[in-house]
Design a protein around this motif. Structure first.
Motif, PDB file in Angstrom:
ATOM      1  N   ILE A   1     -28.474  65.836  37.363  1.00  0.00           N
ATOM      2  CA  ILE A   1     -26.835  65.930  37.318  1.00  0.00           C
ATOM      3  C   ILE A   1     -26.782  64.674  36.801  1.00  0.00           C
ATOM      4  N   ASP A   2     -25.685  64.658  35.690  1.00  0.00           N
ATOM      5  CA  ASP A   2     -24.947  63.434  35.045  1.00  0.00           C
ATOM      6  C   ASP A   2     -26.415  62.557  34.706  1.00  0.00           C
ATOM      7  N   ALA A   3     -26.494  61.278  35.023  1.00  0.00           N
ATOM      8  CA  ALA A   3     -27.744  60.326  34.526  1.00  0.00           C
ATOM      9  C   ALA A   3     -28.929  60.427  35.512  1.00  0.00           C
ATOM     10  N   PHE A   4     -28.914  61.391  36.616  1.00  0.00           N
ATOM     11  CA  PHE A   4     -29.747  61.120  37.501  1.00  0.00           C
ATOM     12  C   PHE A   4     -30.627  62.356  37.604  1.00  0.00           C
ATOM     13  N   THR A   5     -31.995  62.180  37.763  1.00  0.00           N
ATOM     14  CA  THR A   5     -32.808  63.092  37.731  1.00  0.00           C
ATOM     15  C   THR A   5     -33.624  63.121  39.117  1.00  0.00           C
ATOM     16  N   PHE A   6     -33.812  64.455  39.650  1.00  0.00           N
ATOM     17  CA  PHE A   6     -34.561  64.368  41.073  1.00  0.00           C
ATOM     18  C   PHE A   6     -35.631  65.292  41.081  1.00  0.00           C
ATOM     19  N   ASP A   7     -36.682  65.268  41.581  1.00  0.00           N
ATOM     20  CA  ASP A   7     -37.902  65.961  41.764  1.00  0.00           C
ATOM     21  C   ASP A   7     -37.542  67.236  42.299  1.00  0.00           C
ATOM     22  N   THR A   8     -36.604  67.493  43.124  1.00  0.00           N
ATOM     23  CA  THR A   8     -36.201  68.667  43.682  1.00  0.00           C
ATOM     24  C   THR A   8     -35.086  68.891  43.980  1.00  0.00           C
ATOM     25  N   PRO A   9     -34.413  70.005  43.858  1.00  0.00           N
ATOM     26  CA  PRO A   9     -33.161  70.402  43.790  1.00  0.00           C
ATOM     27  C   PRO A   9     -32.347  70.582  45.256  1.00  0.00           C
ATOM     28  N   VAL A  10     -32.750  69.680  45.863  1.00  0.00           N
ATOM     29  CA  VAL A  10     -32.313  69.416  47.487  1.00  0.00           C
ATOM     30  C   VAL A  10     -31.362  68.305  47.821  1.00  0.00           C
ATOM     31  N   ILE A  11     -30.271  68.677  48.311  1.00  0.00           N
ATOM     32  CA  ILE A  11     -29.255  67.736  48.549  1.00  0.00           C
ATOM     33  C   ILE A  11     -29.052  67.720  50.048  1.00  0.00           C
ATOM     34  N   GLY A  12     -29.114  66.695  50.807  1.00  0.00           N
ATOM     35  CA  GLY A  12     -28.958  66.742  52.264  1.00  0.00           C
ATOM     36  C   GLY A  12     -27.552  66.435  52.559  1.00  0.00           C
ATOM     37  N   ALA A  13     -27.090  67.575  53.324  1.00  0.00           N
ATOM     38  CA  ALA A  13     -25.642  67.889  53.671  1.00  0.00           C
ATOM     39  C   ALA A  13     -25.073  66.480  54.474  1.00  0.00           C
ATOM     40  N   PRO A  14     -23.907  66.270  54.297  1.00  0.00           N
ATOM     41  CA  PRO A  14     -23.186  65.163  54.745  1.00  0.00           C
ATOM     42  C   PRO A  14     -22.676  65.318  56.257  1.00  0.00           C
TER      43      PRO A  14
END
Length: 383
Positions: free
Chosen positions: A42-55
């Motif tokens: 997303i944007d300039a950031f690449t992640f190894d997994t599509p997981v976002i920790g909920a706030p």
């Protein structure tokens, strides 16, 4: 073709589906799970997994946000939560974990709600916002923080000055056009335009509100009302859109906005009701680019909730719309994400299960996996 059904003589409504109503169909081709990529950008950031920790305070502390970042995901810290209200948070977390546990007794549940309201009445301290975000930034992972629309104008300058990489505006329902006679509402389009960091905003659960949020310039849209297993919005307000239908509707808005904008891609992030690996798989198959997890990550040994899970809706000063729920613990976060799993119910090795599902249906990339065939079966239930 109309998908509306008659509720009564005066009202018709669309038929909607939950994730439990959906199943993924295997294809003629299979792959080795080791050949599958779960990378997401997303944007300039690449992640190894599509997981976002909920706030949510039961899920993400500065330490768990760092741990998830080091495992290839993105942890989002709640900047209106306990970490920005108390210098020493542990005694507060212990108090919440040790509240009465009779979940059937109405008086006991009322006492839990009152205690949460009391604990969250402490003022937000800008210095603690800076301190917590600095702790995450010093670890070298991507820094993300979340505010509600009501608090964004008050605290966003502090958040940006602290060096956040991704800004999240998360609420039960967030619209691009909020009307108020009492106060100047947040102008999302102007706000996002003036920021130098990507913004993820939501929740939205329909085609039209999601399309309007995409037009504000958001990099991602959260699908859902937030809170998931802890939310009582359906019971308290009568508002609910089943997750499968919501994701598909918002994915359609993304497709149409891509044409309308001449190629600008807005990420769809499923948020809420994704408690197992199977839920994650189906959310991605229905069109989500990534998932925001609360309950699934609250089960990690390191989660600050100590086996309990709650959201900001549970502590609202006048209209609480959430419960503190027992989710238990299944193991360390690394095991929860990548295994080896010792559970057969989809509670751990979340990414291993995703890889296997993608491999079983012949897909090697997440974006390709959105094309997988699905079917609707009302008798599937939670099996």
């Amino acid at each position: 073709m109309s998908y509306e059904i008659e509720i009564g003589r005066a009202k018709r409504g669309r038929r909607a589906f939950s994730l439990d109503d959906i199943a993924i169909v295997p294809s003629r081709r299979t792959r080795d799970p080791e050949d599958v990529s779960t990378k997401w950008q997303i944007d300039a950031f690449t992640f190894d997994t599509p997981v976002i920790g909920a706030p949510m305070d039961s899920v993400m502390s500065p330490a768990t946000a760092i741990a998830l970042g080091q495992l290839g995901g993105l942890g989002v810290l709640n900047l209106e939560g306990l970490w920005t209200r108390y210098e020493d948070v542990q005694p507060v977390l212990d108090e919440i974990a040790n509240l009465e546990v009779d979940l059937i007794d109405a008086a006991a549940k009322t006492n839990v709600t009152r205690k949460l309201q009391d604990l969250y009445s402490a003022p937000i301290q800008p210095e603690l916002i800076r301190q917590r975000l600095k702790e995450i930034r010093d670890s070298g992972v991507v820094v993300a923080g979340s505010l509600t629309p009501q608090r964004t104008q008050e605290h966003y300058k502090t958040v940006l000055a602290a060096g956040v990489d991704i800004f999240v505006i998360r609420g039960t329902t967030v619209s691009a056009e909020h009307v108020s006679k009492n106060q100047e509402p947040l102008n999302l389009k102007q706000f996002i335009y003036e920021l130098d960091v990507p913004v993820i905003v939501g929740g939205a659960s329909g085609y039209t509100p999601a399309l309007h949020l995409m037009r504000t310039g958001a990099a991602g849209v959260l699908v859902g009302f937030g809170g998931g297993a802890t939310s009582t919005t359906r019971r308290a307000l009568g508002i609910n859109v089943p997750t499968a239908t919501a994701i598909s509707d918002v994915a359609a808005a993304r497709r149409d906005y891509l044409d309308e904008s001449g190629g600008r891609y807005v990420h769809v992030i499923a948020d809420g009701g994704l408690g197992t690996s199977g839920d994650i798989v189906k959310a991605l198959a229905l069109g989500a680019d990534a998932v925001m997890l609360g309950t699934a990550l609250a089960r990690a040994d390191e989660a600050p909730g100590q086996g309990w899970h709650w959201g900001m809706e549970a502590s609202h000063e006048s209209v609480p719309r959430g419960d503190r729920v027992r989710v238990g613990r299944v193991g360390p976060m690394s095991e929860l994400m990548f295994g080896p799993s010792h559970h057969s119910n989809g509670a751990s090795n979340l990414m291993g299960m995703l890889r296997r599902s993608m491999a079983t249906t012949g897909y090697s990339e997440l974006k390709e996996f959105q094309r997988v065939d699905v079917l609707v079966n009302d008798s599937i239930g939670g099996r």
